[in-house]
Design a protein around this motif. Structure first.
Motif, PDB file in Angstrom:
ATOM      1  N   THR A 299       0.851  -1.185   0.000  1.00 37.04           N
ATOM      2  CA  THR A 299       0.000   0.000   0.000  1.00 37.04           C
ATOM      3  C   THR A 299       0.887   1.236   0.000  1.00 37.04           C
ATOM      4  O   THR A 299       2.053   1.183   0.399  1.00 37.04           O
ATOM      5  CB  THR A 299      -0.913   0.047   1.240  1.00 37.04           C
ATOM      6  OG1 THR A 299      -0.097   0.211   2.413  1.00 37.04           O
ATOM      7  CG2 THR A 299      -1.746  -1.222   1.361  1.00 37.04           C
ATOM      8  N   VAL A 300       0.333   2.353  -0.436  1.00 40.55           N
ATOM      9  CA  VAL A 300       1.074   3.608  -0.408  1.00 40.55           C
ATOM     10  C   VAL A 300       1.503   3.929   1.019  1.00 40.55           C
ATOM     11  O   VAL A 300       2.639   4.352   1.271  1.00 40.55           O
ATOM     12  CB  VAL A 300       0.213   4.755  -0.988  1.00 40.55           C
ATOM     13  CG1 VAL A 300       0.810   6.120  -0.630  1.00 40.55           C
ATOM     14  CG2 VAL A 300       0.095   4.625  -2.496  1.00 40.55           C
ATOM     15  N   GLU A 301       0.617   3.731   1.969  1.00 42.24           N
ATOM     16  CA  GLU A 301       0.945   4.023   3.364  1.00 42.24           C
ATOM     17  C   GLU A 301       2.116   3.178   3.854  1.00 42.24           C
ATOM     18  O   GLU A 301       3.018   3.682   4.535  1.00 42.24           O
ATOM     19  CB  GLU A 301      -0.260   3.791   4.271  1.00 42.24           C
ATOM     20  CG  GLU A 301       0.017   4.149   5.722  1.00 42.24           C
ATOM     21  CD  GLU A 301      -1.195   3.991   6.617  1.00 42.24           C
ATOM     22  OE1 GLU A 301      -1.155   4.509   7.746  1.00 42.24           O
ATOM     23  OE2 GLU A 301      -2.171   3.343   6.190  1.00 42.24           O
ATOM     24  N   ASP A 302       2.125   1.888   3.490  1.00 40.39           N
ATOM     25  CA  ASP A 302       3.225   1.026   3.914  1.00 40.39           C
ATOM     26  C   ASP A 302       4.549   1.468   3.287  1.00 40.39           C
ATOM     27  O   ASP A 302       5.605   1.388   3.926  1.00 40.39           O
ATOM     28  CB  ASP A 302       2.934  -0.430   3.541  1.00 40.39           C
ATOM     29  CG  ASP A 302       1.910  -1.072   4.457  1.00 40.39           C
ATOM     30  OD1 ASP A 302       1.671  -0.524   5.554  1.00 40.39           O
ATOM     31  OD2 ASP A 302       1.331  -2.114   4.071  1.00 40.39           O
ATOM     32  N   VAL A 303       4.493   1.918   2.048  1.00 48.23           N
ATOM     33  CA  VAL A 303       5.714   2.408   1.395  1.00 48.23           C
ATOM     34  C   VAL A 303       6.260   3.625   2.123  1.00 48.23           C
ATOM     35  O   VAL A 303       7.446   3.685   2.480  1.00 48.23           O
ATOM     36  CB  VAL A 303       5.445   2.754  -0.090  1.00 48.23           C
ATOM     37  CG1 VAL A 303       6.630   3.516  -0.690  1.00 48.23           C
ATOM     38  CG2 VAL A 303       5.198   1.486  -0.900  1.00 48.23           C
ATOM     39  N   VAL A 304       5.402   4.611   2.369  1.00 46.60           N
ATOM     40  CA  VAL A 304       5.841   5.844   3.010  1.00 46.60           C
ATOM     41  C   VAL A 304       6.339   5.582   4.427  1.00 46.60           C
ATOM     42  O   VAL A 304       7.440   6.012   4.812  1.00 46.60           O
ATOM     43  CB  VAL A 304       4.697   6.888   3.029  1.00 46.60           C
ATOM     44  CG1 VAL A 304       5.090   8.104   3.873  1.00 46.60           C
ATOM     45  CG2 VAL A 304       4.356   7.326   1.607  1.00 46.60           C
ATOM     46  N   LYS A 305       5.558   4.866   5.214  1.00 44.61           N
ATOM     47  CA  LYS A 305       5.943   4.598   6.596  1.00 44.61           C
ATOM     48  C   LYS A 305       7.202   3.733   6.651  1.00 44.61           C
ATOM     49  O   LYS A 305       8.055   3.899   7.541  1.00 44.61           O
ATOM     50  CB  LYS A 305       4.794   3.923   7.342  1.00 44.61           C
ATOM     51  CG  LYS A 305       3.542   4.792   7.434  1.00 44.61           C
ATOM     52  CD  LYS A 305       3.774   6.042   8.256  1.00 44.61           C
ATOM     53  CE  LYS A 305       2.599   7.008   8.205  1.00 44.61           C
ATOM     54  NZ  LYS A 305       1.341   6.472   8.730  1.00 44.61           N
ATOM     55  N   GLY A 306       7.343   2.808   5.698  1.00 46.67           N
ATOM     56  CA  GLY A 306       8.538   1.969   5.654  1.00 46.67           C
ATOM     57  C   GLY A 306       9.796   2.762   5.362  1.00 46.67           C
ATOM     58  O   GLY A 306      10.858   2.510   5.947  1.00 46.67           O
ATOM     59  N   ILE A 307       9.685   3.730   4.452  1.00 37.20           N
ATOM     60  CA  ILE A 307      10.834   4.587   4.130  1.00 37.20           C
ATOM     61  C   ILE A 307      11.267   5.374   5.360  1.00 37.20           C
ATOM     62  O   ILE A 307      12.457   5.436   5.698  1.00 37.20           O
ATOM     63  CB  ILE A 307      10.476   5.547   2.974  1.00 37.20           C
ATOM     64  CG1 ILE A 307      10.336   4.771   1.661  1.00 37.20           C
ATOM     65  CG2 ILE A 307      11.535   6.647   2.830  1.00 37.20           C
ATOM     66  CD1 ILE A 307       9.784   5.597   0.513  1.00 37.20           C
TER      67      ILE A 307
END
Length: 324
Positions: A299-307
């Motif tokens: 998900t977009v949220e997982d990408v951002v939070k993961g970064i």
């Protein structure tokens, strides 16, 4: 917490900006990025009229209460078919907080945008253009390196070098684009002097991205050697996925093909149809070398939070240990 002039100026939680991503940068996708704490961007070029763009802006506002921007990729020259003035009018009328410009200089629109309180990000492929953008009064500049998907310019300079040099050459905040997909990339960009990053390729492999699943699967299975530069002969180099269409374009360029002849393959109409139908061979698709670092669709949220999580952990633990 990562705070820079970019987060302060744009009023966003994280210094992560979504790229223009023509045909993919719709209201739903941009809203997902903004809701995750970054800056989502909708592409003006998707819309044939000012009214259509205003409607997309309205949709975006229904989906997020967070700041978002509009990308206006301006034609190299002004002409009767240039929609830039109408797009700028839409941004101002709708009180969009941020605009990202690319292509020719936005100097003719700076005054109106600033008077309306719009923050201006201009995207450039070289340090000399970054300096010119700063001189005409943009609020920040995105510099894209040779690794980026889309149009990296004619100089073939990698992201690390161009960001390092640009951040020393201008006083306004610099955003780094090209080859950045994770916390390591963000932390590297910050250490080179950037105050935020622009992501396009990484966001293709997300659940919210409207590209056909065949393109997303290609991204997660591709390596950094699976992209190629085309369109040099028309002085508009583009990094694209290696496929049948890209090699056909290269062959045509070798034999002196005109822009009109190339448009049969590289036109936006052809690309849009293939992108949503899942034809990964018969149209050109802008994608960066960062595909070699993408291994899953999230998900977009997982990408951002993961970064952000990875960058913070690297700073607190690995770098702290290295420097004692």
């Amino acid at each position: 917490m990562i705070r820079t002039r970019v987060t302060d100026l744009l009023d966003i939680q994280y210094p992560i900006i979504q790229g223009g991503m023509q045909w993919l940068a719709c209201a739903e996708f941009a809203a997902a990025v903004s809701n995750a704490g970054g800056l989502g961007v909708i592409s003006a070029a998707m819309h044939p009229s000012k009214e259509d763009l205003l409607e997309e802006i309205r949709k975006t506002r229904e989906l997020t209460s967070m700041p978002f921007g509009v990308n206006i990729s301006m034609l190299p020259t002004v002409g009767p078919g240039d929609m830039t003035p109408k797009y700028v009018e839409a941004v101002i009328e709708a009180k969009v907080p941020v605009v990202e410009t690319a292509g020719r200089s936005p100097k003719d629109f700076i005054g109106d945008l600033k008077q309306a309180g719009v923050k201006i990000i201009h995207k450039v492929p070289s340090v000399r253009f970054a300096k010119k953008a700063a001189e005409i009064g943009v609020d920040m500049v995105t510099v894209v390196g040779f690794e980026c998907g889309g149009h990296p310019g004619l100089d073939d300079v990698p992201t690390a070098l161009i960001v390092n040099k640009a951040s020393r050459a201008v006083d306004i905040p610099v955003l780094a684009g090209g080859g950045i997909v994770d916390g390591r990339g963000l932390l590297s960009a910050l250490s080179l002097g950037a105050e935020g990053v622009v992501l396009g390729t990484r966001f293709v492999a997300t659940q919210e991205c409207t590209a056909h699943p065949a393109f997303k699967e290609w991204v997660v299975n591709a390596q950094e050697t699976d992209t190629i530069i085309i369109e040099r002969s028309i002085r508009n180099p583009m990094r694209a996925m290696k496929n049948r269409a890209a090699y056909q374009v290269l062959g045509m360029e070798t034999h002196g093909a005109t822009l009109k002849q190339l448009l049969a393959i590289i036109s936006g109409k052809v690309g849009k149809k293939a992108l949503f139908e899942g034809d990964i061979e018969n149209s050109t698709f802008a994608i960066g070398q960062a595909v070699g670092l993408i291994n899953e669709i999230e998900t977009v949220e997982d990408v951002v939070k993961g970064i952000i999580s990875e960058a913070e952990d690297l700073y607190r633990y690995r770098l702290a240990a290295v420097f004692g």
